[in-house]
Design an enzyme around this catalytic site. Sequence first.
Site, PDB file in Angstrom:
ATOM      1  N   ARG A   1       1.926  13.888  10.114  1.00  0.00           N
ATOM      2  CA  ARG A   1       0.618  13.713   9.482  1.00  0.00           C
ATOM      3  C   ARG A   1      -0.007  12.454  10.073  1.00  0.00           C
ATOM      4  NH1 ARG A   1      -1.341  10.338   5.456  1.00  0.00           N
ATOM      5  NH2 ARG A   1      -3.087  11.161   4.225  1.00  0.00           N
TER       6      ARG A   1
ATOM      7  N   ASP B   1      -5.784  -3.594  11.892  1.00  0.00           N
ATOM      8  CA  ASP B   1      -5.911  -2.427  12.769  1.00  0.00           C
ATOM      9  C   ASP B   1      -5.339  -2.703  14.146  1.00  0.00           C
ATOM     10  OD1 ASP B   1      -7.258  -1.270  10.669  1.00  0.00           O
ATOM     11  OD2 ASP B   1      -8.865  -0.460  11.922  1.00  0.00           O
TER      12      ASP B   1
ATOM     13  N   ASP C   1      -2.213   9.695   9.802  1.00  0.00           N
ATOM     14  CA  ASP C   1      -2.913   8.976   8.740  1.00  0.00           C
ATOM     15  C   ASP C   1      -4.149   8.263   9.296  1.00  0.00           C
ATOM     16  OD1 ASP C   1      -2.969   7.722   6.000  1.00  0.00           O
ATOM     17  OD2 ASP C   1      -2.813   5.928   7.247  1.00  0.00           O
TER      18      ASP C   1
ATOM     19  N   GLU D   1      -5.377  13.660   8.986  1.00  0.00           N
ATOM     20  CA  GLU D   1      -6.070  13.216   7.779  1.00  0.00           C
ATOM     21  C   GLU D   1      -7.402  12.634   8.236  1.00  0.00           C
ATOM     22  OE1 GLU D   1      -6.154   9.967   4.193  1.00  0.00           O
ATOM     23  OE2 GLU D   1      -5.514   9.497   6.219  1.00  0.00           O
TER      24      GLU D   1
ATOM     25  N   ASP E   1       0.853  -1.204   0.000  1.00  0.00           N
ATOM     26  CA  ASP E   1       0.000   0.000   0.000  1.00  0.00           C
ATOM     27  C   ASP E   1       0.883   1.246   0.000  1.00  0.00           C
ATOM     28  OD1 ASP E   1      -2.151   1.736   0.054  1.00  0.00           O
ATOM     29  OD2 ASP E   1      -2.420   1.605   2.230  1.00  0.00           O
TER      30      ASP E   1
ATOM     31  N   TYR F   1     -10.313   6.305  12.669  1.00  0.00           N
ATOM     32  CA  TYR F   1     -10.726   4.913  12.807  1.00  0.00           C
ATOM     33  C   TYR F   1     -10.035   4.181  13.964  1.00  0.00           C
ATOM     34  CZ  TYR F   1     -11.704   6.331   8.018  1.00  0.00           C
ATOM     35  OH  TYR F   1     -12.110   7.022   6.915  1.00  0.00           O
TER      36      TYR F   1
ATOM     37  N   HIS G   1      -1.784  12.260  -3.369  1.00  0.00           N
ATOM     38  CA  HIS G   1      -1.355  10.934  -3.818  1.00  0.00           C
ATOM     39  C   HIS G   1      -2.497   9.928  -3.912  1.00  0.00           C
ATOM     40  CE1 HIS G   1      -1.562  10.824   0.523  1.00  0.00           C
ATOM     41  NE2 HIS G   1      -1.590   9.508   0.493  1.00  0.00           N
ATOM     42  N   ASP G   2      -3.650  10.255  -3.349  1.00  0.00           N
ATOM     43  CA  ASP G   2      -4.805   9.371  -3.404  1.00  0.00           C
ATOM     44  C   ASP G   2      -5.697   9.771  -4.580  1.00  0.00           C
ATOM     45  OD1 ASP G   2      -4.165   7.796  -1.209  1.00  0.00           O
ATOM     46  OD2 ASP G   2      -5.023   9.233   0.192  1.00  0.00           O
TER      47      ASP G   2
ATOM     48  N   ASN H   1      -3.259   3.900  12.884  1.00  0.00           N
ATOM     49  CA  ASN H   1      -4.434   3.030  12.869  1.00  0.00           C
ATOM     50  C   ASN H   1      -4.092   1.564  12.650  1.00  0.00           C
ATOM     51  OD1 ASN H   1      -7.475   2.712  12.613  1.00  0.00           O
ATOM     52  ND2 ASN H   1      -6.781   1.875  10.657  1.00  0.00           N
ATOM     53  N   HIS H   2      -3.038   1.297  11.856  1.00  0.00           N
ATOM     54  CA  HIS H   2      -2.786  -0.081  11.466  1.00  0.00           C
ATOM     55  C   HIS H   2      -1.302  -0.282  11.184  1.00  0.00           C
ATOM     56  CE1 HIS H   2      -3.839   2.294   7.813  1.00  0.00           C
ATOM     57  NE2 HIS H   2      -2.684   1.780   7.394  1.00  0.00           N
TER      58      HIS H   2
END
Length: 960
Positions: A197, A169, A199, A242, A60, A203, A307-308, A102-103
């Site tokens: 940042r 997660d 990310d 974010e 990813d 969540y 970038h997304d 988050n993960h």
Amino acid sequence: MDPLWYQDAVIYQLHVRSFFDANDDGYGDFEGLRQKLPYLEALGVDTLWLMPFFQSPLRDDGYDIADYYRILPVHGSLEDFRRFLDEARGRGMRVIVELVLNHTSSDHPWFQEARRPGSPMRDFYVWSDTPEKYQGVRVIFQDFEPSNWTYDPVAGAYYWHRFYHHQPDLNWDNPEVERAMHQVMFFWADLGVDGFRLDAIPYLYEREGTSCENLPETIAAVKRLRKALDERYGPGKVLLAEANMWPEETLPYFGEGDGVHMAYNFPLMPRIFLALRREDRGPIEAMLRETEGIPETAQWALFLRNHDELTLEKVTEEEREFLWEVYAPDPRFRLNLGIRRRLMPLLGGDRRRYELLHALLFTLKGSPVLYYGDEIGMGDNPFLGDRNGVRTPMQWSADRNAGFSRAPYHRLYLPPVSEGPYSYQFVNVEAQGENPHSLLNFVRRFLVLRRQHARVFGRGGLRLLPVANRRILAYLREYGEERVLVVANLSRYTQAFDLPLEGEVSLVPVELFSQSPFPPVEGRYRLSLGPHGFALFALRPREEVERLHLPDWAEEAPQRVPAVPLAGGVEGLFIDTLAEEGARAAFLQALAGALRERSWLALKPKEVELLDALRLQKDPPLYLTLLRLEDAQGEAQEVFLPIAFRPEGEGPGLFAGVRGGGGHFFELSQDPGFYSLLLRRLAQGFEGRSLRAHYRGRHRGPVPEGLELLHPGLAAGEGVWLQVGLVQDGGLERTESLLPRLGLPWALGAQGGLYWERGERRRVLALSGALPPGRPQEAFALAEGLALEGLLRLRGHAPDGGARGLLAEALRELEALARLLGVRLALLHRALREAEGEGVGVPLLNRGLGAFLALEGEVYLLALGRGERGSPLKDLARLAYDLERALYLAAEREEGLEAWVDPAADFLEEALLQAYRETSQEGWPEEGFPEAMRLLAERQRWREERPSRLRVLERWQART
């Protein structure tokens, strides 16, 4: 270092792997990035946001981290990172890195250990024996993942993931996870990075029956992260969230200034593209209003692309369908709930729209974020899969591999764009650097301009202008005295329009790029813009511009007061049906400038609006006006103000003249003649009618030859007093209705007044009443005179151990006044409790000693504050403040008295408080008195720039 540096920042987002390859292995690295720092410095950016460069299997793009403390070997070593960081700092650049909370990657040792049954690491992730938990929680990557749960055969259980199945997660309900992530943050902050940042921050926590997004536990965790960062490093390091959420869901991440410092303005970004395609500013204005209200120290991060995919998660279904239809009609360009295209292809290669969007990016409220390559209009390759199409190598030149790397083509991490109009043979830094009209040089010039006005664009307020033409977006950016007007045409056709600049009359728009002055503002301002055009103007005083330019419209010599371009009679300024709009705007602007100097106003008006007007006298014209004042912070206040037009140009209250001569305007708050005229008209029984309301008035009592002005709003003569409610705060309504009911012989009730009536609405504009015989004096003037007498008795003595005895003798009259005021205030509070019931609120005596009138040794109360019930602390602080300021004013008149002011102030405040306590016989939080004094002194200092007010403030700042 400025702790709010991020509010002025221009951020450049890049992937180390994509930027420049220094060792020719096909991957960008930190040494390559270090070598390209001169390019970034010349571009005009001052903050670099580095996408993940940590150890990762890269399933990813690096957001699947396998080791938070190691750099992916293809990017270099930790020493390479330190060298890059040192050089960036030497060039005045700051660096923000990713903090993926988050993960982790499923390859992370934590997860591999957690898979084993009975492992102590098991609780680092979220497990379940069934995929039925958290039903209804949306799947974010709908194109790739059927569920948020994936079964692990080694663990014999399902694990939770909000993104890809290879990104399990973390379990933030486990305190060890939070401690571990804090340590990751500390590691990189210790190395010297300036921010993080955060990310996928919404969540972190999961709760049954919820969306598992933006939970209160997540907000609390973010605040703990901020607290840990501040406690360890102090101010200066930044958290950037974010949070791709709706505005009301994003705002809590800022907290009350104790959450993140910055957040991406995801709600605004797609609406910019929506407004551009619809040629209507509505979507932008709506989101600007929805995203207001963040803490003063916070900031939005603005962006056009990154970038997304161009995410369309947080738009309505109708908005998403429209954006897909107009920007991505080919389904290959759609991904998840967004569009995977770079900026220039998204705009169809249209340079005008490209420049317009960058003008908005650089001038709207927030810190702009540029995605690498967008400054040269790089293209994309949608056939590379996932979002790799917008992550191709930076195009430096037309040389091999776009100048990115000397490695063989097949070893590059991704191929550069080499086909079509965006091929690196045509679009590259080298070629554009040599072309003064290139996109690169446009962005460079704009960023130079933005840096010259960094404060107004980074920290200034934004005021939308209601232009009738919906294709035009216009707004004022304001910071201190600096004002910049931004105008943008969202249409593909030329547009003409009028800007509502009545509040900026007499200012000169100076176009920022050329520094060319335009004609001065005289009311509504007509402009035109070409297709997708924009313009930026600094609004500057005419005198300042004329010192630098001699435009053909600068024919008139500067006047001593502002000039009003009045073509007809003065009724054109006051009567709506006869109004000359340009003249009225200039008139109100001049009035606003004058009222900023009036100490009886609690705010400094930036704008003045005429609510109503009635002619009291025809020759020379004198109008009674109701005005709405608004300051730069948006605080509003209504005032009742008499305004006269006279041929002569001298006298109190002069604030404007008529262009070309012919008369002058005066506001009459300080003119005793007006108060005498008003009293005479009330005594005759006054009735009048404006366009909006009835005016009725009466006065039963003596009408002396003249009245003495005691202070603006209060005049008195033999046997009579007259109050004019310059500030319409409801105080006169309360004074009229309540004072007669209190049964206090020293509270003088009104016997007449002037009233404004519209239907059931009623305002008290003035009150009058009777006085016992004698010459009246304002209580503050009495206190100042007694202070001077007392301090003169102390001159020549030193304030040593015997000071108290000296003070008691020298200030006996002033001490008696202080004690009398303390007693009267306690009795007043008691009477008000009986009349109105218990309650606390704003002060009863918001006029301080100005609410009292002294006459033949007695002190009378004439005025109450507005409708809320007052608190003892606030009322006592208000009286103590005036007593103390009287001492400072007395000390300014004679030398050798300054040393006694502080001891005298302590002495008088003690007398005031003691008298109140003894009379009231009720406890109150006396320890809060110093803080109440400090807060009051700060407000009073802001109201009026006087040495005495500054000294009171300094005294109480030191005390608290």
